[in-house]
Design an enzyme around this catalytic site. Structure first.
Site, PDB file in Angstrom:
ATOM      1  N   HIS A 192      15.361 -10.738 -27.956  1.00 40.23           N
ATOM      2  CA  HIS A 192      15.135 -10.242 -26.601  1.00 40.23           C
ATOM      3  C   HIS A 192      16.336 -10.549 -25.713  1.00 40.23           C
ATOM      4  O   HIS A 192      17.069 -11.508 -25.967  1.00 40.23           O
ATOM      5  CB  HIS A 192      13.898 -10.911 -25.983  1.00 40.23           C
ATOM      6  CG  HIS A 192      12.634 -10.137 -26.176  1.00 40.23           C
ATOM      7  ND1 HIS A 192      11.646 -10.076 -25.226  1.00 40.23           N
ATOM      8  CD2 HIS A 192      12.193  -9.379 -27.205  1.00 40.23           C
ATOM      9  CE1 HIS A 192      10.655  -9.324 -25.659  1.00 40.23           C
ATOM     10  NE2 HIS A 192      10.967  -8.899 -26.868  1.00 40.23           N
ATOM     11  N   GLU A 235      11.915  -2.047 -26.044  1.00 42.93           N
ATOM     12  CA  GLU A 235      11.196  -2.059 -24.775  1.00 42.93           C
ATOM     13  C   GLU A 235      12.202  -1.952 -23.634  1.00 42.93           C
ATOM     14  O   GLU A 235      13.308  -2.502 -23.713  1.00 42.93           O
ATOM     15  CB  GLU A 235      10.385  -3.356 -24.591  1.00 42.93           C
ATOM     16  CG  GLU A 235       9.413  -3.673 -25.703  1.00 42.93           C
ATOM     17  CD  GLU A 235      10.015  -4.627 -26.725  1.00 42.93           C
ATOM     18  OE1 GLU A 235      11.161  -5.113 -26.526  1.00 42.93           O
ATOM     19  OE2 GLU A 235       9.348  -4.877 -27.741  1.00 42.93           O
TER      20      GLU A 235
END
Length: 319
Positions: free
Chosen positions: A38, A107
């Site tokens: 991430h 995302e």
């Protein structure tokens, strides 16, 4: 026979903690490692997000377990040619057969940071397919020039490559992503013990491995464990496509005000009931998964690993 691995959370812990958790996982009897990739955590309470490829380098020196990213988005924030170099180096560092590249369509939380528009689901899957093809071409170690719909590469060559291609597993949840995973993936990654999903994947992809992940919160006080999950990971209870489209941690915090402690208590294994923890893992084994990765939410990592070493893993081994 299902293998059981540990899921390292790069959103909740810094690099030194992740390496220490990997050591404890190996000592506790876990057989493999997942590590998330991430740019941002989901919320400020989680509070971390180290660069995964640096951590993998440290893991290669600290443990002997195989490692997989779960998952890397090779389409927006990082060009697939750069992901190919990172994955090839990780495979060389870890040694033969000890690294798998897990990829997904990403995302907005992590991928929109460079300022571009967030693509539609259809476009993201199209980009993912082209990225995987390009990464595999570069794994050959030959010079690659590519001019595709989404990516251009000129005279790119990886000089540091493993003897064998790094396997590329595809993260899939919906039917379109599952069809893509079946067609181009070396394996499946998903986050629910969904037997139908495994069946659909194998119907299109043959006898390729399926890996699943789950989160729990061990602790002697179940109510306190529920509160820990509600504080740190309420985003896991958000429905639909919010996880793919919300752009910043504060937006997840706003949406997570809709998540109650009762929702957490109903959906996350919390506390010190060894049978409940074992049932959570065995649900994946019963659904046909080859590997199951579990993550401990919260600070009591040592307690978790001792609990799984003595009470949970002995129940589930041999399934």
């Amino acid at each position: 026979m299902t293998e059981f691995g540990y899921f390292l959370s790069s959103e909740e812990f810094g690099p030194q903690d992740l390496v220490e958790q990997a050591r404890m996982a190996e000592q506790a009897g876990f057989q493999a490692l997942w590590i998330s990739d991430h740019y941002h955590p989901w919320n400020e309470e989680q509070g971390q997000s180290p660069f995964v490829w640096s951590v993998i380098g440290a893991l290669s020196e600290a443990v002997s377990l195989p490692v997989q990213t779960a998952v890397t988005c090779p389409t927006v924030r990082m060009h697939p040619a750069v992901v190919a170099q990172a994955a090839a180096t990780a495979a060389v560092q870890l040694g033969e057969g000890r690294f798998r590249l897990g990829v997904g369509s990403g995302e907005a939380l992590n991928e929109h940071i460079l300022g571009g528009a967030w693509p539609s689901t259809r476009a993201r899957l199209e980009m993912l397919e082209e990225a995987v093809q390009l990464i595999r071409s570069l794994f050959d170690g030959n010079e690659v020039s590519h001019e595709g719909k989404h990516y251009t590469v000129e005279n790119a060559r990886l000089y540091t490559v493993p003897d064998e291609h790094v396997p590329i597993d595809i993260s899939a949840f919906g039917p379109k992503a599952m069809a893509l995973a079946s067609r181009i993936g070396d394996g499946l990654i998903t986050m629910a013990p969904d037997e139908d999903a495994v069946t659909r994947f194998r119907r299109g992809g043959g006898s390729k491995p399926a890996s699943g992940g789950t989160k729990v919160c061990y602790g002697p006080d179940r109510d306190a464990a529920v509160r820990t999950v509600h504080r740190l990971w309420p985003n896991d209870q958000l429905p639909g496509e919010l996880g793919q489209v919300l752009p910043a941690p504060r937006h997840f915090e706003q949406a997570s005000t809709l998540v109650t402690e009762d929702m957490v208590a109903s959906n996350v294994v919390c506390g010190d009931d060894a049978d409940a923890h074992a049932r959570e893992l065995l649900a994946y084994a019963d659904a046909g998964f080859d590997r199951v990765y579990v993550n401990q939410i919260g600070p009591d990592q040592r307690g978790f690993f001792d609990f799984y070493r003595t009470k949970v893993l002995p129940q589930v081994r041999g399934t």
